[in-house]
Design a protein around this motif. Sequence first.
Motif, PDB file in Angstrom:
ATOM      1  N   LEU A 189      42.543  56.381 -27.130  1.00 45.26           N
ATOM      2  CA  LEU A 189      41.559  54.997 -27.238  1.00 45.26           C
ATOM      3  C   LEU A 189      40.176  55.245 -26.840  1.00 45.26           C
ATOM      4  O   LEU A 189      40.021  55.878 -25.885  1.00 45.26           O
ATOM      5  CB  LEU A 189      42.377  53.702 -26.799  1.00 45.26           C
ATOM      6  N   PHE A 190      39.468  54.851 -27.661  1.00 43.25           N
ATOM      7  CA  PHE A 190      37.920  55.075 -27.300  1.00 43.25           C
ATOM      8  C   PHE A 190      37.294  53.562 -27.173  1.00 43.25           C
ATOM      9  O   PHE A 190      37.532  52.551 -27.800  1.00 43.25           O
ATOM     10  CB  PHE A 190      37.052  55.525 -28.427  1.00 43.25           C
ATOM     11  N   ARG A 191      36.344  53.382 -26.197  1.00 41.47           N
ATOM     12  CA  ARG A 191      35.548  52.271 -26.063  1.00 41.47           C
ATOM     13  C   ARG A 191      34.075  52.356 -26.924  1.00 41.47           C
ATOM     14  O   ARG A 191      33.438  53.397 -27.162  1.00 41.47           O
ATOM     15  CB  ARG A 191      35.088  51.992 -24.908  1.00 41.47           C
ATOM     16  N   LEU A 192      33.832  51.640 -28.076  1.00 42.01           N
ATOM     17  CA  LEU A 192      32.700  51.611 -28.985  1.00 42.01           C
ATOM     18  C   LEU A 192      31.652  50.630 -28.750  1.00 42.01           C
ATOM     19  O   LEU A 192      31.719  49.406 -28.401  1.00 42.01           O
ATOM     20  CB  LEU A 192      33.619  51.084 -30.404  1.00 42.01           C
ATOM     21  N   THR A 193      30.388  51.169 -28.745  1.00 41.41           N
ATOM     22  CA  THR A 193      29.325  50.292 -28.649  1.00 41.41           C
ATOM     23  C   THR A 193      28.773  50.288 -30.293  1.00 41.41           C
ATOM     24  O   THR A 193      28.449  51.486 -30.644  1.00 41.41           O
ATOM     25  CB  THR A 193      28.366  50.990 -27.746  1.00 41.41           C
ATOM     26  N   LEU A 194      28.543  49.127 -30.614  1.00 42.65           N
ATOM     27  CA  LEU A 194      27.855  49.260 -31.692  1.00 42.65           C
ATOM     28  C   LEU A 194      26.774  48.332 -31.711  1.00 42.65           C
ATOM     29  O   LEU A 194      26.427  47.404 -31.039  1.00 42.65           O
ATOM     30  CB  LEU A 194      28.872  48.451 -32.970  1.00 42.65           C
ATOM     31  N   VAL A 195      25.768  48.742 -32.370  1.00 39.89           N
ATOM     32  CA  VAL A 195      24.519  47.846 -32.379  1.00 39.89           C
ATOM     33  C   VAL A 195      24.127  47.577 -33.791  1.00 39.89           C
ATOM     34  O   VAL A 195      24.093  48.453 -34.820  1.00 39.89           O
ATOM     35  CB  VAL A 195      23.218  49.086 -31.965  1.00 39.89           C
ATOM     36  N   VAL A 196      23.683  46.356 -34.057  1.00 37.81           N
ATOM     37  CA  VAL A 196      23.479  45.533 -35.354  1.00 37.81           C
ATOM     38  C   VAL A 196      21.818  45.298 -35.449  1.00 37.81           C
ATOM     39  O   VAL A 196      21.303  44.751 -34.417  1.00 37.81           O
ATOM     40  CB  VAL A 196      24.387  44.467 -35.670  1.00 37.81           C
ATOM     41  N   ALA A 197      21.271  45.569 -36.393  1.00 40.15           N
ATOM     42  CA  ALA A 197      19.864  45.041 -36.614  1.00 40.15           C
ATOM     43  C   ALA A 197      19.708  44.695 -38.207  1.00 40.15           C
ATOM     44  O   ALA A 197      20.375  45.259 -38.990  1.00 40.15           O
ATOM     45  CB  ALA A 197      18.788  46.002 -36.170  1.00 40.15           C
ATOM     46  N   VAL A 210      40.767  49.977 -30.561  1.00 43.19           N
ATOM     47  CA  VAL A 210      39.615  50.734 -31.196  1.00 43.19           C
ATOM     48  C   VAL A 210      39.682  52.091 -30.999  1.00 43.19           C
ATOM     49  O   VAL A 210      39.918  52.567 -29.663  1.00 43.19           O
ATOM     50  CB  VAL A 210      38.151  50.149 -30.667  1.00 43.19           C
ATOM     51  N   ASN A 211      39.647  53.136 -32.260  1.00 39.94           N
ATOM     52  CA  ASN A 211      39.651  54.671 -31.920  1.00 39.94           C
ATOM     53  C   ASN A 211      38.433  55.083 -32.705  1.00 39.94           C
ATOM     54  O   ASN A 211      38.002  54.432 -33.770  1.00 39.94           O
ATOM     55  CB  ASN A 211      41.005  55.156 -32.038  1.00 39.94           C
ATOM     56  N   ARG A 212      38.079  56.397 -32.676  1.00 40.50           N
ATOM     57  CA  ARG A 212      37.038  56.867 -33.372  1.00 40.50           C
ATOM     58  C   ARG A 212      37.078  56.863 -34.729  1.00 40.50           C
ATOM     59  O   ARG A 212      36.168  56.663 -35.657  1.00 40.50           O
ATOM     60  CB  ARG A 212      36.646  58.370 -32.697  1.00 40.50           C
ATOM     61  N   ALA A 213      38.223  56.924 -35.508  1.00 37.24           N
ATOM     62  CA  ALA A 213      38.511  57.166 -36.740  1.00 37.24           C
ATOM     63  C   ALA A 213      38.171  55.845 -37.439  1.00 37.24           C
ATOM     64  O   ALA A 213      38.174  55.834 -38.567  1.00 37.24           O
ATOM     65  CB  ALA A 213      40.130  57.429 -36.920  1.00 37.24           C
ATOM     66  N   MET A 214      38.172  54.612 -36.622  1.00 36.16           N
ATOM     67  CA  MET A 214      37.981  53.651 -37.100  1.00 36.16           C
ATOM     68  C   MET A 214      36.482  53.001 -37.373  1.00 36.16           C
ATOM     69  O   MET A 214      35.997  51.900 -37.922  1.00 36.16           O
ATOM     70  CB  MET A 214      38.495  52.226 -36.324  1.00 36.16           C
ATOM     71  N   ARG A 244      29.564  54.844 -26.498  1.00 35.14           N
ATOM     72  CA  ARG A 244      29.365  54.848 -25.069  1.00 35.14           C
ATOM     73  C   ARG A 244      29.717  53.496 -24.514  1.00 35.14           C
ATOM     74  O   ARG A 244      28.932  52.588 -24.772  1.00 35.14           O
ATOM     75  CB  ARG A 244      27.932  55.447 -25.083  1.00 35.14           C
ATOM     76  N   GLY A 245      30.834  53.336 -24.077  1.00 40.13           N
ATOM     77  CA  GLY A 245      31.259  51.979 -23.618  1.00 40.13           C
ATOM     78  C   GLY A 245      31.950  51.130 -24.456  1.00 40.13           C
ATOM     79  O   GLY A 245      32.039  51.570 -25.785  1.00 40.13           O
ATOM     80  N   ASN A 246      32.029  49.895 -23.926  1.00 40.93           N
ATOM     81  CA  ASN A 246      32.874  48.987 -24.986  1.00 40.93           C
ATOM     82  C   ASN A 246      31.917  47.744 -25.288  1.00 40.93           C
ATOM     83  O   ASN A 246      32.321  46.491 -25.708  1.00 40.93           O
ATOM     84  CB  ASN A 246      34.059  48.303 -24.484  1.00 40.93           C
TER      85      ASN A 246
END
Length: 465
Positions: free
Chosen positions: A4-12, A207-211, A412-414
């Motif tokens: 499992l990965f922790r996902l940081t998403l940025v939206v603008a 969440v994992n990287r493939a998602m 990088r992080g969750n």
Amino acid sequence: MTRLFRLTLVVATALASLSISQTTWGQNNGGIGGGNTTNDFAQPIAGVDIDATGVLKIRMFDPRVAQQRLMAARQQRGNDLMRPSKLRKVSLQRLEAAVNAQRENGGEISDDLRAMAGLTSIDYVFFYPETKDIVIAGPAEGFVADPTDRFVGMQTGQPTLLLEDVVTALRAYAPQAKPTNVISVSIDPTAEGLERLQQFLGSIRNVNRAMTPQIVAGLKNNLGLQTVTIKGVPTNTHFARVLVEADYRMKLVGIGLERLPVRMRSFVDRSTPGARGNNALERWYFQPRYDGISVSDDGLAMKINERDVELVGENERVVDGKRTVSGRANPASQGFCRDFTEKFPEIASKVRIFAEMRQLMNVAIAAAYIQEQDFYTQADWNMPVLGNEDAFSVGTYNAPEQVETAVNAVWRGNQLMTPLGGGVQMQPRKALSSSAVSVDASGDNKRILGESGPEGLKDGQWWWD
């Protein structure tokens, strides 16, 4: 075992309805007039267009057009208009008369008028009681139109003022009109979109990287189109479009989707995973620094001593689709705003859209000063041509109304960081308040006012050095 990965998403926000070139035309090497400009003009020049339905398209311009225009412009360096000037003065009434003369003769407005005689900024506003001329003044240089027909200086690569932008500002502070309080642009998600976004975030598990592609698509689809709100100037003007593009580009820099030709860390670069909750928003908006105005003791001469722009942040949280202001400061956001503000002069020297935004802030302050001092009445001038859209049209663009959402995924992080909304806001009259204005005790403003006035100008002459 699934990792499992922790996902940081940025939206603008991402722009969906602009028609503005994004080239920086030689500004990274000292401008068109210096450096290895031949190589600059050999590169394809990218811009953006919109069709009649408002669909955004990337357009590549033939670099040979730029080379040909530069060569032709260099042949005119013997022309007084194309020579650099530390201080060029433009009479607004005489400018209007020149525009009207060309209009009545059925011709198109010439480049010298459209480019405001090569002015690259407004440093001064003068009023000459003897001739009743309202004058703006600043540095100028020879100019050339890029392939998108926007003018830049041949020496510095900086954009020239545009007649249509000056007219838009003057109309915002027109004779005998109520002054415009705020000129602003804001790009904001809808309440429905924010609510769908929160529901989507709550549905994500393990969440994992493939998602990543599915999550990015889900964020964009659920947030949907965002709304552009423009106040103080007509939405279908170049003035408004510059503010929209500047806001858009700033946000892309913040979330790491665009890198500036200046060494600085983005909001994403600074963010610490887990520092804030998933329903946290970051809002950033530009505003002028309002101090730095000096006036002569009689008010006939005003100087804009400072031309800095600052980026400020506003912390928000989303609850049930509604935005609420939070008192919690985000160090990553504060650092990004601080760096952008401190390095803005360098950024503006290399990225034209930010130089244009700074120009418009100063143009608006100059227009507000002309109205506040009632120079219109003293000059017996009510802008019969420039103030009339039927006589001189500035509303010639498709108005941006909605934008799409751009997403940057960073593993990088969750923490899900969503810097949404924000914009550009200016209150030109604030720059003219007693707390922001100083009296020029040195007398320099009055001295420059009197050094070269409009007396003795030839018929039809509207600018001079």
